[in-house]
Design an enzyme around this catalytic site. Structure first.
Site, PDB file in Angstrom:
ATOM      1  N   HIS A   1      35.563 -57.902 -12.398  1.00 19.85           N
ATOM      2  CA  HIS A   1      35.744 -58.150 -13.828  1.00 19.85           C
ATOM      3  C   HIS A   1      36.297 -59.554 -14.084  1.00 19.85           C
ATOM      4  O   HIS A   1      35.802 -60.279 -14.950  1.00 19.85           O
ATOM      5  CB  HIS A   1      36.703 -57.077 -14.364  1.00 19.85           C
TER       6      HIS A   1
ATOM      7  N   GLY B   1      30.159 -57.320 -10.174  1.00 18.82           N
ATOM      8  CA  GLY B   1      31.042 -56.333  -9.539  1.00 18.82           C
ATOM      9  C   GLY B   1      32.110 -55.826 -10.497  1.00 18.82           C
ATOM     10  O   GLY B   1      33.189 -55.433 -10.057  1.00 18.82           O
ATOM     11  N   ASP B   2      31.820 -55.804 -11.783  1.00 19.21           N
ATOM     12  CA  ASP B   2      32.801 -55.392 -12.786  1.00 19.21           C
ATOM     13  C   ASP B   2      33.012 -53.884 -12.722  1.00 19.21           C
ATOM     14  O   ASP B   2      32.066 -53.115 -12.821  1.00 19.21           O
ATOM     15  CB  ASP B   2      32.293 -55.795 -14.175  1.00 19.21           C
ATOM     16  N   ARG B   3      34.278 -53.448 -12.508  1.00 27.00           N
ATOM     17  CA  ARG B   3      34.575 -52.010 -12.461  1.00 27.00           C
ATOM     18  C   ARG B   3      35.141 -51.515 -13.784  1.00 27.00           C
ATOM     19  O   ARG B   3      35.226 -50.306 -13.977  1.00 27.00           O
ATOM     20  CB  ARG B   3      35.593 -51.727 -11.354  1.00 27.00           C
ATOM     21  N   VAL B   4      35.582 -52.406 -14.662  1.00 30.58           N
ATOM     22  CA  VAL B   4      36.099 -51.984 -15.966  1.00 30.58           C
ATOM     23  C   VAL B   4      34.925 -51.730 -16.909  1.00 30.58           C
ATOM     24  O   VAL B   4      34.777 -50.629 -17.454  1.00 30.58           O
ATOM     25  CB  VAL B   4      37.035 -53.051 -16.571  1.00 30.58           C
TER      26      VAL B   4
END
Lengths: 397, 397
Positions: free
Chosen positions: B377, B343-346
């Site tokens: 992240h 679920g990393d948004r960066v």
């Protein structure tokens, strides 16, 4: 050569965030759509605020039938207005969903009576084609702009104002309510609030829930405006005062990048802006930074900073009168076409998958068709035509 | 009750962004790790800037063997420092990767000599446990803080400074270089710049490329600092001047939310902050907004705004001496363990998948193990222990 062409297409993509004045003009002549004006008095907002007068702009295409049940409502995104189809001037740009709205198009104006209106607290308040009521409007009881004395409004307020407009036009039932992004939120809120008036719903690049994570992002979009010393707690209207355009431009930049994806950005590569040496000087710029600077700066001059804050709040208040999305949609209309975009960074695709699951659990008929492409969120605006077949099937008589 | 407990765990998650002073103290006694100090003179940055002196802090665990080839370098994330393991004070918080570094842990200090250093231009410049050289340092030739006269530095500069530190310690070869986020960038840059010195690489929640989209985000993280009138083009040090803490706090808020995900935010729900009425007043706050406000405000007092800008630039300059990630990594070491977060948004997980593909095409041995969990992240910092088995396998003698 290829790079140059791709750069041009980046500029062409700008109107989505920058309509209407920065839009490309189109060579071919087309019928000009009239912008109309709707107003009524004494509106009490859902939060209990009083508006002595509400005025919004709108446009229509097609003809309402005798039963008043062939109407379609098109709802716009955060930075948009009701110019969803047609041209407003002979050489002006086309509306943002023109590719799917018109005679013989998926939303067929030979069959449907299509209405698209400007929202309350519209971002484009300073633009001459936009008519809205919000913090930049004059408060009739003081003769001065409302500023932050304007009451907070919600997506539900947008819907209530649209309902009055539609009733004034003789509409009794919507064959469809459809819109992208914040437009999807309005479509879903319509389905929750007035299910008996709605036959079909198309939420594109949207969600059935604005959760804490998204509420946080909406607040972060607003932060640069509040940091601009010219903002003065929203009291920047009038002679001798400068609008907080620097802060507004930074807020618009966040919206611009958030609503695009890596595929779009690739055209800029890792190049420095011309004459700049970012590897030596921390203040020097890269090409992508420079493009964002100039696009957002141009756009800020046609936008109102306070309206940006009110719009963000309206999005945060999406479905706030219900305990959950499931509670809101239990009694919703039966027929849904959900159009998420695979690379969406604003409303990642799982939001739409969760909406789909909620609707299925409530026994609705729902089809989900993912849009694809490097533009991310904005695939649902600029490249909505890729869903043409799905929309035609969905609307088949 | 559940809500209360989950709120506490949100606070507990804060140290990742807020180390070290806001960290929870730990009851159990543990050996205190010494913070050490390394300095050297006359460094020319990769961009051609001259630093008369460079000074950074570091800490070690374990013992270097006679061959000097059992060393491990741990590289830190954007807002972190070299406090990766152990406690700095008897009751102080544990280092950010302490769960996997220590005697008998996956990065076993009975076997390896582990080194973790503070980066150049470290964000925590005002913190007493951090030693760094950057815009807040005094320029020996003027006797005043560098401010924006400090030259831009790149991730490659971080690597070159670390190399001098390691050589001063007698290290001849790194059995492993590993780090999360910006730490992953340093690990990859090590692999590109000095492949003969590196045996294995673990880039966690990182990328093999900082593309235009990410470069744009890094610039947007910086925008609030530049909008703060106290920033004064970086010239805010010294008596009688206030640091741009409001802008810095807004920049930190962007990092904070961007590096977390929906699952983490869910604990706040859609609740207003206590005593606030956001449905009525646009200035009133929701609970998630209030948490972000206070976390970022606390953190800003231990951070330096100019250093934030220099760090963002260093990230933008990742691998900037190579035409592409593939060109950089053709001669890289053989053994890779890539640890992205789902679920990393960066750095969305596709960045790691692309790095994996690049490495495979170059004939490297690579395993990719996705981390899972609602923190996004930051799963790669707070919950790195979920990769314990994969790390043990990867490091098996």
């Amino acid at each position: 050569m290829t790079t140059r062409r791709r750069l041009l297409s980046a500029t062409a993509a700008l109107p989505m965030l920058a309509l209407p004045a920065v839009g490309r003009t189109q060579p071919a002549a087309a019928p000009v759509v009239a912008r109309l004006d709707f107003s009524f008095t004494d509106y009490t907002t859902r939060g209990g605020g009083r508006l002595p007068v509400v005025r919004i702009g709108y446009q229509t295409a097609g003809r309402l039938n005798a039963a008043g049940d062939n109407a379609v409502l098109i709802t716009h995104f955060f930075s948009g207005n009701g110019h969803a189809f047609g041209r407003l001037e002979p050489q002006g740009p086309l509306g943002w969903w023109d590719s799917i709205i018109g005679p013989g198009k998926p939303i067929d104006t030979d069959r449907f009576y299509v209405v698209a209106s400007d929202s309350l607290v519209n971002l484009n308040a300073p633009d001459r084609h936009t008519i809205t009521t919000g913090p930049a409007s004059v408060n009739p009881s003081t003769g001065r702009p409302w500023g932050l004395n304007f009451p907070a409004v919600s997506i539900r307020d947008f819907v209530e104002v649209q309902k009055r407009l539609l009733e004034s036009l003789g509409v009794r039932r919507l064959a469809l309510v459809a819109g992208p992004s914040m437009g999807a939120l309005q479509a879903v809120e319509w389905a929750a609030a007035h299910p008996a008036m709605v036959e079909r719903v198309i939420p594109a690049i949207g969600t059935g829930e604005v959760d804490a994570w998204m509420m946080g992002w909406l607040d972060l979009w607003c932060a640069p405006i509040r940091l601009d010393p010219n903002w003065r707690n929203g009291d920047y209207y009038g002679q001798g005062r400068d609008a907080p355009l620097r802060g507004l431009a930074e807020s618009l930049k966040l919206v611009t990048l958030h609503s695009r994806d890596r595929g779009w950005a690739a055209q800029f590569g890792r190049r420095p802006a011309e004459g700049q040496e970012p590897a030596r000087r921390v203040q020097d710029r890269f090409a992508i930074e420079q493009w964002l600077d100039s696009a957002a700066s141009a756009r800020s001059r046609l936008s109102d900073a306070n309206s940006f804050l009110y719009l963000a709040r309206a999005n945060q208040l999406f479905l706030n009168e219900y305990e959950s999305g499931a509670a809101a949609l239990a009694g919703a209309p039966q027929r849904w076409l959900v159009l998420p975009s695979q690379g969406d960074r604003v409303f990642p695709i799982e939001y739409s998958r969760e909406l789909e699951a909620t609707l299925r659990q409530a026994g609705k008929q729902v089809e989900l068709v993912p849009l694809r492409g490097g533009l991310g969120h904005l695939e649902g605006v600029s490249n909505i035509a890729q869903a043409e077949d799905a929309i035609r099937r969905f609307l088949a008589p």
